[in-house]
Each structure stands twice: as structure tokens, then as C-alpha cells.
Design a protein around this motif. Structure first.
Motif, mmCIF file in Angstrom:
data_model
loop_
_atom_site.group_PDB
_atom_site.id
_atom_site.type_symbol
_atom_site.label_atom_id
_atom_site.label_comp_id
_atom_site.label_asym_id
_atom_site.label_seq_id
_atom_site.Cartn_x
_atom_site.Cartn_y
_atom_site.Cartn_z
ATOM 1 N N ALA A 1 -7.307 0.404 6.033
ATOM 2 C CA ALA A 1 -7.581 0.278 4.597
ATOM 3 C C ALA A 1 -7.576 1.641 3.899
ATOM 4 C CB ALA A 1 -8.911 -0.449 4.385
ATOM 5 N N PRO A 2 -8.216 2.699 4.456
ATOM 6 C CA PRO A 2 -8.123 4.008 3.805
ATOM 7 C C PRO A 2 -6.699 4.539 3.697
ATOM 8 C CG PRO A 2 -9.947 3.985 5.355
ATOM 9 C CD PRO A 2 -9.176 2.718 5.575
ATOM 10 N N LYS B 1 -6.177 -2.891 -4.055
ATOM 11 C CA LYS B 1 -6.138 -2.203 -5.348
ATOM 12 C C LYS B 1 -6.883 -0.879 -5.258
ATOM 13 C CE LYS B 1 -5.807 -6.406 -8.100
ATOM 14 N NZ LYS B 1 -6.440 -7.227 -9.138
ATOM 15 N N SER B 2 -6.364 0.006 -4.516
ATOM 16 C CA SER B 2 -6.993 1.245 -4.081
ATOM 17 C C SER B 2 -7.962 1.879 -5.065
ATOM 18 C CB SER B 2 -5.907 2.270 -3.791
ATOM 19 O OG SER B 2 -6.456 3.535 -3.612
ATOM 20 N N PRO B 3 -9.244 2.025 -4.659
ATOM 21 C CA PRO B 3 -10.156 2.814 -5.474
ATOM 22 C C PRO B 3 -9.832 4.290 -5.338
ATOM 23 C CG PRO B 3 -11.287 1.926 -3.543
ATOM 24 C CD PRO B 3 -9.886 1.430 -3.489
ATOM 25 N N TYR C 1 -1.874 5.642 0.424
ATOM 26 C CA TYR C 1 -0.464 5.333 0.165
ATOM 27 C C TYR C 1 -0.247 5.069 -1.323
ATOM 28 C CZ TYR C 1 3.887 2.585 0.277
ATOM 29 O OH TYR C 1 5.146 2.094 0.039
ATOM 30 N N VAL C 2 -1.134 4.270 -1.910
ATOM 31 C CA VAL C 2 -1.003 3.939 -3.328
ATOM 32 C C VAL C 2 -1.407 5.124 -4.198
ATOM 33 C CG1 VAL C 2 -1.818 2.437 -5.169
ATOM 34 C CG2 VAL C 2 -1.378 1.508 -2.899
ATOM 35 N N GLU C 3 -2.529 5.715 -3.866
ATOM 36 C CA GLU C 3 -3.091 6.765 -4.707
ATOM 37 C C GLU C 3 -2.163 7.963 -4.829
ATOM 38 O OE1 GLU C 3 -7.117 9.408 -4.457
ATOM 39 O OE2 GLU C 3 -7.258 7.253 -4.101
#
Length: 433
Positions: free
Chosen positions: A88-89, A298-300, A94-96
């Protein structure tokens, strides 16, 4: 060092000392060689992440989220969690960092510490280390097969004994939904024989019933419907291609229809490597495909702006993690090579002037690229020579008031030199080896 010494008696946490650190360094080096040779880049994520990341990504019905996370308040009303797993991290990162704009798949690997509040046992601790690999951005079955082959290669390199590969598919989309409903009907019909924990998960995660150690539940699950019988044509073809590629790579496997893994995000391919050397708790490492996880979490954003949500594109993913402690407990890794030193600087007689000259010689040796150590414990000259021998020193410089004796520990000869010429003599001697 014995296998038992590599992994000490479980106390929840442990210290890594001496040769244990050396063996771990060997494992890290082998992992780096195998994974970076296959195009995987090293990544490290923060130890603390937003709790919501794991609640969304790992799954609210999992043991990790319900029972095992170490969470805390950051003082500003936001909940943070010591990372209990690595996928998950990495999806968040990847998104951030906009990795979806790079050539796909993006292949990443890590070797990091993780934290879970669970009963400590041999090779399983509340703070533990994992090596893992993640490939994001491709749904090609070859990604699945490559991932599995790479972990197989690492386990072989580390001498893990009695390795078995269990393989299955969890399907995706409608086939998974249809099977879930069928399994729920079956479990409700036998609810009285199930454990309380399994009964509580019938609605949230009925597949976890296959993981239960409860005797009544295990008996019921022997006749439960199997997910492989409900795969869509597309999912079945994907699984067939993964199996075919593993056979091409000569990696033996057994299809295990009860394999579901312990995390909610898996889809399609799932796998686990076990070792007969580990007894009942035989898992060494495993993972699977997690198409849909990236957009689901939905990456924080990273601190200090936890809670800022970043939209993410649909991104397939495949990955695995293996426990460092488990690998070492089940393996016979190569012995840690003793690293001999080029020069040991000894003192002829105690005294400030000799120590000053010796320290200057030590600094000069290291500046010249030599591996060097100096006497620091007040030993006699005989004791210093014995210690230099234990260290595997090639030369010993015996620093006196006016000159230095240079002893060849292999050839046995000794010569008297001006202290400022010692390093040149050592370098000349090493070049002749």
C-alpha cells in the motif's frame, strides 16, 4: 553460526549482532543483484503512514487492520500507523510521484522493517524485516511469472530448504462476485460449525475461512465451493498463461485452491512459497496480483499534509514480500567471508608520542585506500600481534619513538622503516600479491 543463532528465541523484538548482520548483508546483496538485474529500482517509504492508507488498501476486515497495527495520534488529531506491510505505501508513492507517467511497468524493490502486533514466535516478530518487489502498470501474465521466478531465485540463492510453491487465482470482476455469493450461502448453511471469527467475516471477507485453524471450520471448508471453478474465461486464460510461463522457467508449483492470502487487495494470481524446514508456520514469502488497489486507496499525501487525497488512474499491479528472518531460519546461506585488513598499526611502547605517530599513520593508510585498524585497548606488543593475526592483517606497523617496524604477517619478515615511508612499502607489497 548455527541457524538458531541467526534467529534468536522470540521476544517480540530482537537485536542484530555480529555475524547475523553479515548474513543479512549477504541476503541484501543477493536481492539487489537479482532484482536490479531484472530492472527493479530500490524504493524506501516512510515508517509512519496515514492509518487510512492501510484501512483502505489492506482491508478493514483483515487481521492486520483489525488487530495488528500500531497506530498513534500525531498530536494534531490525525491517526498515523507504523507500516505493517509494503504494498500500500508503494502504491501511494507511485501515484504521489506521478510514476504512471513513466514507461510501464514501473518495477520497484525494497528491504525494510515493518511492524505488527501479533504473537511472537520463531522467525516472526513485532518488528520484522521484509524484502519485496512490486511491478505496477501492466496486466501481462509475464509480469506475474517473472515476479514469482525472481523470488524463487532469491530463495535458492539463500539455500532455503524444502521449498514448495503454492499457486492459485482469485479471479476478478463478476466471477469473483459470483463465487463470493455462493461461498457465503455455503458458510451460512454451516454457520453453527464455524469459528466465531469466521462467522463474523461471512459478509466482509468469506474467503478468509480457508485460512482458519479452527477444526470445525477446516472440516466444513473441505467441501466448500472452489473459486477456480468460477473463473471467467479471461481469468482462466490469464492463470493458464502464468502456469505455462512458470513451466518454461522450470519453476515447479502446485495448484492450491484453498490459497487466498491474508490481504483483501489481491486479484487473479496469488502464490506462496513455503519451507518444510519451518514446521507448521511454513510460510517464507508470497504475494500476488492486486489490480485495482492503486485507485482504491486514493493515495494520501506524505506528511505534513496527511489527509490530502490524490486521484489515481486505474493501475494493475503484481508483487510479493518475503520475511528476512524466515529466509534465514529456513536457509543455509553462504558463510560470511572474513574481511582481512591491509594494515594493523601497533604501538611498540605506550606513550603519547607513539600514539600520535600511530594515529597519523592510521589516517594516512585510510587516505591511501587501505583497510586499517589501530591498537586501542592497551594490549602488550605480543597481544597486539595476536589480535592482528585474528583480524587477518596482511601487515603490522609497530610504531616506535623514532622509526617503525613493518611486519609481513604472511611472509614472516620484518624491516625497520622511517614512519613516513611505511604506507608506500605496504602499497608496494600489496601490488606484488
Amino acid at each position: 553460526m548455527s541457524r538458531e543463532e541467526r534467529i534468536k528465541a522470540p521476544r517480540g523484538t530482537f537485536d542484530v549482532l555480529g555475524e547475523q548482520a553479515g548474513v543479512r548483508s549477504i541476503l541484501e546483496g543477493r536481492a539487489r543483484s537479482i532484482l536490479e538485474g531484472a530492472g527493479y529500482e530500490r524504493i524506501e517509504t516512510p515508517v509512519l503512514e496515514a492509518t487510512e492508507l492501510f484501512a483502505r488498501g489492506v482491508g478493514s476486515s483483515t487481521d492486520i487492520v483489525q488487530k495488528e497495527m500500531f497506530s498513534l495520534d500525531d498530536g494534531g488529531g490525525r491517526s498515523l500507523t507504523l507500516r505493517p506491510e509494503g504494498t500500500a505505501p508503494i502504491c501511494r508513492a507511485y501515484v504521489e510521484h506521478g510514476m504512471h507517467k513513466r514507461k510501464q511497468p514501473v518495477k520497484l524493490w525494497y528491504l525494510s522493517s515493518f511492524f505488527r502486533h501479533e504473537r511472537a514466535q520463531a522467525g516472526r516478530y513485532r518488528q520484522f524485516w521484509q524484502v519485496g518487489a512490486e511491478a505496477l502498470g501492466s496486466e501481462d501474465p509475464a509480469v506475474d511469472a517473472e515476479s514469482i521466478v525472481l523470488l524463487s531465485a532469491l530463495l535458492e540463492e539463500m539455500g532455503v530448504r524444502g521449498v514448495r510453491l503454492r499457486l492459485s487465482s482469485l479471479g476478478s470482476g463478476e466471477s469473483r462476485s459470483e463465487y463470493r455469493e455462493r461461498l457465503q450461502v455455503y458458510l451460512r448453511a454451516h454457520e453453527a460449525s464455524l469459528s466465531e471469527e469466521v462467522r463474523g467475516r461471512i459478509e466482509l471477507n468469506p474467503l478468509r475461512a480457508f485460512d482458519s485453524d479452527h477444526e470445525g471450520t477446516k472440516r466444513i471448508m473441505e467441501n466448500a465451493p472452489r473459486l477456480l471453478d468460477f473463473l471467467s474465461l479471461e481469468d482462466a486464460e490469464h492463470f493458464a498463461q502464468v502456469r505455462d510461463l512458470l513451466e518454461v522457467a522450470k519453476v515447479p508449483y502446485e495448484v492450491d485452491q484453498t490459497l487466498v492470502r491474508g490481504l483483501d487487495y489481491y486479484t487473479r494470481t496469488v502464490f506462496e512459497f513455503t519451507s518444510d524446514a519451518l514446521g507448521a508456520q511454513s510460510g517464507v514469502g508470497g504475494g500476488g496480483r492486486y489490480d485495482g488497489l492503486v485507485e482504491k486507496i486514493k493515495s494520501p499525501a506524505t506528511p505534513p499534509t496527511f489527509g490530502t487525497m490524490i486521484k489515481s488512474p486505474p493501475t494493475p499491479g503484481m508483487g510479493w514480500a518475503a520475511g528476512i528472518e524466515r529466509i534465514l531460519l529456513a536457509g543455509d546461506p553462504p558463510p560470511v567471508a572474513v574481511s582481512p585488513i591491509d594494515l594493523f598499526v601497533a604501538l611498540d611502547t605506550p606513550g603519547t608520542s607513539s600514539r600520535r605517530a600511530a594515529f597519523g599513520l592510521l589516517a594516512e593508510a585510510r587516505s591511501a585506500g587501505l583497510t586499517a585498524q589501530m591498537e586501542l585497548a592497551g594490549r602488550s606488543l605480543k597481544g597486539q600481534l595476536g589480535y592482528a593475526n585474528v583480524l587477518g592483517a596482511r601487515y603490522v606497523a609497530i610504531v616506535g619513538k623514532d622509526e617503525t617496524g613493518l611486519k609481513d604477517m604472511q611472509g614472516g619478515g620484518q624491516e625497520r622503516l622511517a614512519t613516513d615511508t611505511v604506507i608506500h612499502a605496504v602499497l608496494r607489497g600489496l601490488r606484488t600479491l
